[in-house]
Design a protein around this motif. Sequence first.
Motif, PDB file in Angstrom:
ATOM      1  N   ALA A 167       0.657  -1.045   0.066  1.00 52.21           N
ATOM      2  CA  ALA A 167      -0.003  -0.107   0.053  1.00 52.21           C
ATOM      3  C   ALA A 167       0.879   1.080  -0.044  1.00 52.21           C
ATOM      4  O   ALA A 167       0.615   2.184  -0.564  1.00 52.21           O
ATOM      5  CB  ALA A 167      -0.994  -0.139   1.219  1.00 52.21           C
ATOM      6  N   GLU A 168       1.918   1.005   0.755  1.00 51.41           N
ATOM      7  CA  GLU A 168       2.999   2.290   0.850  1.00 51.41           C
ATOM      8  C   GLU A 168       3.500   2.448  -0.548  1.00 51.41           C
ATOM      9  O   GLU A 168       3.846   3.674  -0.856  1.00 51.41           O
ATOM     10  CB  GLU A 168       3.667   2.181   2.007  1.00 51.41           C
ATOM     11  N   ALA A 169       3.752   1.249  -1.065  1.00 52.17           N
ATOM     12  CA  ALA A 169       4.814   1.389  -2.326  1.00 52.17           C
ATOM     13  C   ALA A 169       4.138   2.115  -3.426  1.00 52.17           C
ATOM     14  O   ALA A 169       4.778   2.790  -4.199  1.00 52.17           O
ATOM     15  CB  ALA A 169       5.112  -0.226  -2.717  1.00 52.17           C
ATOM     16  N   ARG A 170       2.691   2.106  -3.211  1.00 49.13           N
ATOM     17  CA  ARG A 170       1.920   2.818  -4.333  1.00 49.13           C
ATOM     18  C   ARG A 170       2.356   4.269  -4.192  1.00 49.13           C
ATOM     19  O   ARG A 170       2.130   5.038  -5.303  1.00 49.13           O
ATOM     20  CB  ARG A 170       0.636   2.631  -3.990  1.00 49.13           C
ATOM     21  N   TRP A 171       2.560   4.891  -2.946  1.00 48.76           N
ATOM     22  CA  TRP A 171       2.976   6.420  -3.175  1.00 48.76           C
ATOM     23  C   TRP A 171       4.319   6.609  -2.928  1.00 48.76           C
ATOM     24  O   TRP A 171       5.094   7.683  -3.589  1.00 48.76           O
ATOM     25  CB  TRP A 171       2.121   7.101  -2.306  1.00 48.76           C
ATOM     26  N   ILE A 172       5.300   5.780  -2.452  1.00 51.49           N
ATOM     27  CA  ILE A 172       6.661   5.903  -2.123  1.00 51.49           C
ATOM     28  C   ILE A 172       7.454   6.039  -3.671  1.00 51.49           C
ATOM     29  O   ILE A 172       8.142   6.854  -3.810  1.00 51.49           O
ATOM     30  CB  ILE A 172       7.286   4.673  -1.168  1.00 51.49           C
ATOM     31  N   LEU A 173       6.957   4.832  -4.266  1.00 60.19           N
ATOM     32  CA  LEU A 173       7.768   4.868  -5.554  1.00 60.19           C
ATOM     33  C   LEU A 173       7.653   5.924  -6.641  1.00 60.19           C
ATOM     34  O   LEU A 173       8.688   6.475  -7.110  1.00 60.19           O
ATOM     35  CB  LEU A 173       7.470   3.368  -6.241  1.00 60.19           C
ATOM     36  N   PRO A 174       6.278   6.338  -6.818  1.00 54.62           N
ATOM     37  CA  PRO A 174       6.424   7.398  -7.680  1.00 54.62           C
ATOM     38  C   PRO A 174       6.897   8.637  -7.152  1.00 54.62           C
ATOM     39  O   PRO A 174       7.594   9.374  -7.773  1.00 54.62           O
ATOM     40  CB  PRO A 174       4.707   7.804  -7.657  1.00 54.62           C
ATOM     41  N   LEU A 175       6.942   8.942  -5.876  1.00 56.02           N
ATOM     42  CA  LEU A 175       7.804   9.915  -5.019  1.00 56.02           C
ATOM     43  C   LEU A 175       9.110  10.117  -5.497  1.00 56.02           C
ATOM     44  O   LEU A 175       9.772  10.849  -5.598  1.00 56.02           O
ATOM     45  CB  LEU A 175       7.433   9.836  -3.450  1.00 56.02           C
ATOM     46  N   LEU A 176       9.801   8.756  -5.275  1.00 58.68           N
ATOM     47  CA  LEU A 176      11.040   8.574  -5.660  1.00 58.68           C
ATOM     48  C   LEU A 176      11.376   8.848  -6.890  1.00 58.68           C
ATOM     49  O   LEU A 176      12.465   9.608  -7.368  1.00 58.68           O
ATOM     50  CB  LEU A 176      11.487   7.184  -5.198  1.00 58.68           C
ATOM     51  N   ASP A 177      10.540   8.357  -7.776  1.00 59.23           N
ATOM     52  CA  ASP A 177      10.756   8.591  -9.258  1.00 59.23           C
ATOM     53  C   ASP A 177      10.762  10.038  -9.479  1.00 59.23           C
ATOM     54  O   ASP A 177      11.685  10.608 -10.311  1.00 59.23           O
ATOM     55  CB  ASP A 177       9.561   8.160 -10.080  1.00 59.23           C
ATOM     56  N   VAL A 178       9.909  10.938  -8.789  1.00 59.10           N
ATOM     57  CA  VAL A 178       9.865  12.347  -9.057  1.00 59.10           C
ATOM     58  C   VAL A 178      10.988  12.915  -8.479  1.00 59.10           C
ATOM     59  O   VAL A 178      11.801  13.634  -9.296  1.00 59.10           O
ATOM     60  CB  VAL A 178       8.629  13.067  -8.246  1.00 59.10           C
ATOM     61  N   GLY A 179      11.662  12.289  -7.124  1.00 54.22           N
ATOM     62  CA  GLY A 179      12.744  13.038  -6.582  1.00 54.22           C
ATOM     63  C   GLY A 179      13.913  12.644  -7.672  1.00 54.22           C
ATOM     64  O   GLY A 179      14.857  13.594  -7.793  1.00 54.22           O
ATOM     65  N   GLN A 180      13.969  11.352  -8.186  1.00 54.84           N
ATOM     66  CA  GLN A 180      15.049  11.195  -9.083  1.00 54.84           C
ATOM     67  C   GLN A 180      14.991  12.042 -10.250  1.00 54.84           C
ATOM     68  O   GLN A 180      16.187  12.298 -10.915  1.00 54.84           O
ATOM     69  CB  GLN A 180      14.960   9.609  -9.554  1.00 54.84           C
ATOM     70  N   SER A 181      13.885  12.615 -10.893  1.00 54.73           N
ATOM     71  CA  SER A 181      13.880  13.365 -12.148  1.00 54.73           C
ATOM     72  C   SER A 181      13.988  14.826 -11.731  1.00 54.73           C
ATOM     73  O   SER A 181      14.576  15.624 -12.691  1.00 54.73           O
ATOM     74  CB  SER A 181      12.572  13.332 -12.689  1.00 54.73           C
ATOM     75  N   VAL A 182      13.950  15.189 -10.601  1.00 51.01           N
ATOM     76  CA  VAL A 182      14.190  16.517 -10.340  1.00 51.01           C
ATOM     77  C   VAL A 182      15.742  16.901 -10.264  1.00 51.01           C
ATOM     78  O   VAL A 182      16.286  16.226  -9.467  1.00 51.01           O
ATOM     79  CB  VAL A 182      13.561  17.144  -8.970  1.00 51.01           C
ATOM     80  N   PRO A 183      16.130  17.507 -10.992  1.00 52.02           N
ATOM     81  CA  PRO A 183      17.596  17.910 -10.827  1.00 52.02           C
ATOM     82  C   PRO A 183      18.052  18.451  -9.370  1.00 52.02           C
ATOM     83  O   PRO A 183      17.292  19.018  -9.061  1.00 52.02           O
ATOM     84  CB  PRO A 183      18.141  18.899 -12.067  1.00 52.02           C
ATOM     85  N   VAL A 184      19.496  18.393  -9.158  1.00 55.29           N
ATOM     86  CA  VAL A 184      19.792  18.974  -7.745  1.00 55.29           C
ATOM     87  C   VAL A 184      19.641  20.199  -7.642  1.00 55.29           C
ATOM     88  O   VAL A 184      19.005  20.824  -6.743  1.00 55.29           O
ATOM     89  CB  VAL A 184      21.560  18.790  -8.011  1.00 55.29           C
ATOM     90  N   LEU A 185      19.399  21.104  -8.958  1.00 56.03           N
ATOM     91  CA  LEU A 185      19.151  22.521  -8.583  1.00 56.03           C
ATOM     92  C   LEU A 185      17.775  22.652  -8.101  1.00 56.03           C
ATOM     93  O   LEU A 185      17.638  23.708  -7.395  1.00 56.03           O
ATOM     94  CB  LEU A 185      19.095  23.217 -10.067  1.00 56.03           C
ATOM     95  N   GLY A 186      17.041  21.700  -8.460  1.00 57.97           N
ATOM     96  CA  GLY A 186      15.686  21.881  -7.826  1.00 57.97           C
ATOM     97  C   GLY A 186      15.500  21.690  -6.318  1.00 57.97           C
ATOM     98  O   GLY A 186      14.274  22.211  -5.954  1.00 57.97           O
ATOM     99  N   PHE A 187      16.517  21.104  -5.680  1.00 63.55           N
ATOM    100  CA  PHE A 187      16.396  21.208  -4.469  1.00 63.55           C
ATOM    101  C   PHE A 187      17.112  22.199  -3.871  1.00 63.55           C
ATOM    102  O   PHE A 187      17.345  22.451  -2.507  1.00 63.55           O
ATOM    103  CB  PHE A 187      17.149  19.768  -3.937  1.00 63.55           C
ATOM    104  N   PHE A 188      17.785  23.292  -4.572  1.00 63.83           N
ATOM    105  CA  PHE A 188      18.217  24.616  -4.173  1.00 63.83           C
ATOM    106  C   PHE A 188      17.552  25.178  -3.166  1.00 63.83           C
ATOM    107  O   PHE A 188      17.978  25.573  -1.883  1.00 63.83           O
ATOM    108  CB  PHE A 188      18.807  25.159  -5.247  1.00 63.83           C
TER     109      PHE A 188
END
Lengths: 607, 202
Positions: free
Chosen positions: A86-107
Amino acid sequence: MPETRRTPGWLPVAAVAVMLAGAALTGLFQHPRHLLSLARALVPPAASFADLPGAAAWSLLRLTGAYLASLIFSWIVAYRAATRPAEARWILPLLDVGQSVPVLGFFPAAIYVFVGGLGGGRLALELAAMFLLFTSMAWNIAFGIYEGLTTIPLETRTAVQSLGVRGALLWRSLLLPACVPTIVYNSILSWTNGWYFLIASEIIAAGPVKYDLPGLGSILSLAFAHGDLKLATAALITLITVVLAIEYLVWRPVRAWSRRFRYDSQPSESAEETFRMPDFGLPTLLRPLRTAGRALGRRLPLAEANRGMAAAARAWAKVWHIARWPVWAGLAVWGALAIVGMVRALLPPWPHEAATLPLALLFSFLRINAAYVLALLWIIPVSLWASDHPRGVRVLSTVAQVGASLPATAFFPVLVALLVGRFGGVGMEMISVALALTGMQWYLLFNMLSGVQRVAADPSPARAARLHALAGHRQRGGMGRHLERAHPLRVRRLSRPCLPGDRGRGAAQPRHLPDRQPHAALPLARRPGRDRGGVQPPGVGPALPARRPPLPAGGLKCSSCVTSRCRSTTAAVRSRSWTTSTSRSPTDSSSPSSARRARASRCCCGS
Amino acid sequence: MLLRLMMGLIAPTSGAVLSQGQPLAGVNLRAAMVFQSFALLPWLTVQANVEIGLKARDLPEEEAKRRAAAYLDKVGLDGYEEAYPAELSGGMKQRAGLARALAVEPDLLFMDEPFAGLDPLTSANLREEVLTLWSDHEMPVHTVVMVTHIIEEAVLMADRVIVLGSRPGRVAADLPIPLERPRNKRDEGFDRLVDSIFEKIV
């Protein structure tokens, strides 16, 4: 007896960890102010060659810190995702998004939390830099651990559980070892990612203020900004040396060691494939340490500790059961406030470059696609060649590792000099594509090589195809199909081009360009320096005014790819959740016996 | 599925699983399992694989070592304690799996198609050995529950055969095998039993 057993490869890692711990401890005993002044002494206004070793050490330290944090974060997140579908359903997409946002996005986040919250001290800046590096490393490892946990064969898991194994013993005997191969493989990727983002992470710009942390990344950008090509080259060489040293001293032995943790390992065959590096005496030196550690482990009351931990976990569960609603409510209020704040920041008046966003999105998308096609054009033939040459795979993976570690901005001045002078605006466009390529191609190559290596463990399909005397093109088609069939995961990863593309894009916007370079040639999403009419200091990241909504240029642009990738991940989740039986090795899953077994277990158990 | 239910690894959606008259709560520690795919941990030596269950039961290390070695000896794997599973043949892997299950000294032994992954000769040998081990009164195992698709195997080894229908898996037949031990495929009545079970399945 496979030789890997005698040279425990985790030892170099342990050594680095111990050395780092030692360094941290000596730091603790000294007065912090003294340490800071020591550090300040390392940040020269104008860097010179003598600063390079120190800078490399600082960069390495930062990366190691970020890496350890990534490991801990990834383990917690991936474990939750793997054990709770159940948690995988939202954790994995979140990880995907996190991976796609370049470092500068976390600035913005890094600046807000570390510089704003902890004050702009050296320690806060270091933490901010580590956090930024962490954002480039963590996601990948989390996916690796998730993959490792979810691909434990059902029977193996059942066997261990049926023996009554629980708690720490379950982790030690099954969960951790099962993840070793993927953790190791993805760690290598993460480290190259970290090196790639070094420049972005070591220069922390908050509005008009800019902090350079001592490190290879900042020296590189400083050198390029001053046009000091000699220093830049020296810094690049240092970088490559460090990357290669880590590859040979850490990853090679660790990879050899991790081979033991594969379910399909056949030591007799892999032993002759494994290229033995001289181990530089490090494992030999450390063996007594390991023996001592084992002896200590035997004396420690591990069983009691295990029970204590279980009791603590139960107590915590009870506390959480009572406290969860207030906590959730608090989080909800906080989230709502954050959303309100964000909406207020997003309300008009928009900065007027916002109007160019849709067009810029389209251009970025086209550029990334161009880079993707270019990358595939050379990577597919190379991988096919490598599938026949195990030695080639090794060389290529080292090349990929070094190549992926080189920060894209390092290539920028060279490319500018080469292309802009000759082609003008088109040259700028080519640079953009080329920079996206620097981030993308190595990632693709990594994944292709990983697939090729797995096929190579099979009786070589290429050889089989030749045996059947297939024509050249048929043979190639057969290989491709084989790759696809045997490696759904790897192929799935190939369909994630926007990650490395984004990675390239984040840095590919020419904001590290000294101002004398032509800016106007490219329809970019944001050109803060130009739009404000001010002069962008050379080598500065995107200077984000405090009220500007945190819109990472690269992150937004790829949103279309992000969603498509999320979809692919959820599909993968469905087929790889805890509850379904998946066998880990591709050879196994495609073999008729396992199909028979699957059928058999269905009908005989009546499920 | 049924074996996992009996093992206490999954809870029944309805009804209850009773062990010694008590409903099962959690893993059934009086039972052990043997698998078709052997399910050994590739990163542990044979000895360590056998010791896992003993460690889970908090046995002192010396005792665990001794007992694991003793059971490895029983299944004919002495001398292979320090080998890794990948270095063993299929038959030897299954012997190690058997030793791992026996080492926890269970009352109940569950076998999930234990011989299906082996070649005919090896599986015939192992079948004999399992029967020998089972008839050995030093063995703590009283009852063996084995899932198989081979009717001959069932008739050769079992005292009682329960035929499960497929979809939904209901008990289609429950018959005793009254043949004398040691049994032989050429025994009188062997074929008749096999045929009658075969009819029940069809």
